[in-house]
Design an enzyme around this catalytic site. Structure first.
Site, PDB file in Angstrom:
ATOM      1  N   LYS A  77      -0.454  -7.774 -26.323  1.00 64.99           N
ATOM      2  CA  LYS A  77      -0.380  -8.775 -27.396  1.00 64.99           C
ATOM      3  C   LYS A  77      -1.677  -9.558 -27.564  1.00 64.99           C
ATOM      4  O   LYS A  77      -2.002  -9.992 -28.667  1.00 64.99           O
ATOM      5  CB  LYS A  77       0.778  -9.746 -27.145  1.00 64.99           C
ATOM      6  N   ASP A  91       7.359 -13.845 -32.602  1.00 61.44           N
ATOM      7  CA  ASP A  91       8.175 -14.251 -31.454  1.00 61.44           C
ATOM      8  C   ASP A  91       8.751 -15.652 -31.623  1.00 61.44           C
ATOM      9  O   ASP A  91       9.939 -15.879 -31.383  1.00 61.44           O
ATOM     10  CB  ASP A  91       7.350 -14.191 -30.167  1.00 61.44           C
ATOM     11  N   ALA A 140       3.103 -21.310 -19.548  1.00 59.65           N
ATOM     12  CA  ALA A 140       1.994 -21.544 -20.480  1.00 59.65           C
ATOM     13  C   ALA A 140       1.218 -20.258 -20.724  1.00 59.65           C
ATOM     14  O   ALA A 140       0.072 -20.296 -21.146  1.00 59.65           O
ATOM     15  CB  ALA A 140       1.064 -22.628 -19.931  1.00 59.65           C
ATOM     16  N   ASN A 147       3.992 -26.063 -16.275  1.00 56.60           N
ATOM     17  CA  ASN A 147       3.392 -24.841 -15.751  1.00 56.60           C
ATOM     18  C   ASN A 147       2.758 -25.115 -14.397  1.00 56.60           C
ATOM     19  O   ASN A 147       2.205 -26.197 -14.167  1.00 56.60           O
ATOM     20  CB  ASN A 147       2.326 -24.326 -16.723  1.00 56.60           C
ATOM     21  N   GLY A 201      17.553 -13.796 -24.027  1.00 59.53           N
ATOM     22  CA  GLY A 201      16.578 -13.566 -25.081  1.00 59.53           C
ATOM     23  C   GLY A 201      16.919 -12.433 -26.026  1.00 59.53           C
ATOM     24  O   GLY A 201      16.071 -12.040 -26.837  1.00 59.53           O
TER      25      GLY A 201
END
Length: 277
Positions: free
Chosen positions: A67, A103, A129, A152, A243
């Site tokens: 990505k 997303d 993060a 994070n 998800g």
């Protein structure tokens, strides 16, 4: 008339449900397309995209770990892909390549439409993060929660992430903060796990006290990987969600980018959950 070709590129990619999802979208909307999986060798993403375009490919979804590489191949990036510095959707129009990141809007649509939970004016904790968090933070801000805290382990990464989104947050009246997990000292209406802890079987990345009674606790993973987080959420009085809805909703947004048609994502999500149960 030739059938338009699309694919998902990743490594690994065998587990992907995207071909089933997009085939169902095509059936329900009357679109003539074929959608396949492409296992891409590490270091071979650019070549794989070039070869796919040469075969007549019209677009592709991009998954782990490519990505962050995909924006460099685009001649135009949407604002949400620019903010995320990552793209999970490429559309090929002759010499032009559009890079997008669906997303975040997929997550927001799943929470608001499928789970029926409003984000506006709520307190939201985003754990992580990395790439997953970067992909969803912008659209979460645009949903206008009261505040978003990014937790994070490496605090500097969380600080960099919220700094990149500071202007957007100011425009939408959203308070942003970055902390280490141990510094999470208040409770939240919505807790989102965007870390890799579920994949690795690691510990829950936020303290139990982060959950307000009846809070939504959402893991960006689905299937067995999400079970630990969902069981933790349930044990602490929260509403667990995996998800899978985000997966279908981000796919629906990609389908819209490619075809100009929005598929019936809620129906396909229900069918996919039934198929996997």
């Amino acid at each position: 008339m030739t059938t338009d070709l699309y694919c998902v590129m990743g490594n690994p990619v065998e587990h992907s449900k995207s071909p089933w999802i997009h085939a169902r979208f095509a059936q329900l909307t009357g679109q003539d397309l074929q959608y396949v999986k492409r296992l891409v060798p590490l270091g071979g993403f650019e070549q794989a995209v070039r070869e796919f375009r040469a075969e007549g490919g019209k677009g592709c979804n991009v998954t782990v770990p490519f990505k962050f590489e995909s924006p460099a191949l685009a001649t135009q990036l949407t604002p949400r892909a620019q903010l995320a510095q990552a793209a999970n959707t490429l559309r090929f129009d002759g010499d032009a390549v559009l890079g997008d990141n669906t997303d975040g809007v997929g997550l927001v649509n799943d929470i608001r439409i499928n789970a029926g939970i409003e984000i506006a004016a709520r307190d939201l904790l985003l754990a992580g993060a990395g790439g997953a968090a970067a992909g969803v933070l912008g659209p979460l801000i645009e949903a206008r929660p009261r505040r978003i805290v990014v937790a994070n382990r490496t605090a500097s990464r969380a600080v960099e992430l919220i700094s990149r989104h500071a202007t957007l947050a100011l425009e939408h009246g959203v308070e942003l903060a970055a902390v280490e997990p141990a510094q999470v000292s208040s409770a939240f209406d919505i807790v989102i796990n965007a870390t890799a802890s579920s994949l690795s079987g690691g510990a829950i990345p936020v303290p139990d006290t982060a959950l307000k009674p009846g809070a939504l606790a959402c893991d960006l993973m689905y299937g067995p990987a999400a079970q630990g987080f969902m069981e933790w959420a349930r044990a602490h009085g929260a509403k667990p969600r995996d998800g899978l809805g985000m997966l279908v909703e981000q796919a629906a947004e990609s389908f819209l980018v490619w075809r100009g048609v929005r598929p019936p994502s809620a129906q396909v999500l229900a069918e996919l959950r039934a198929l996997l149960s």
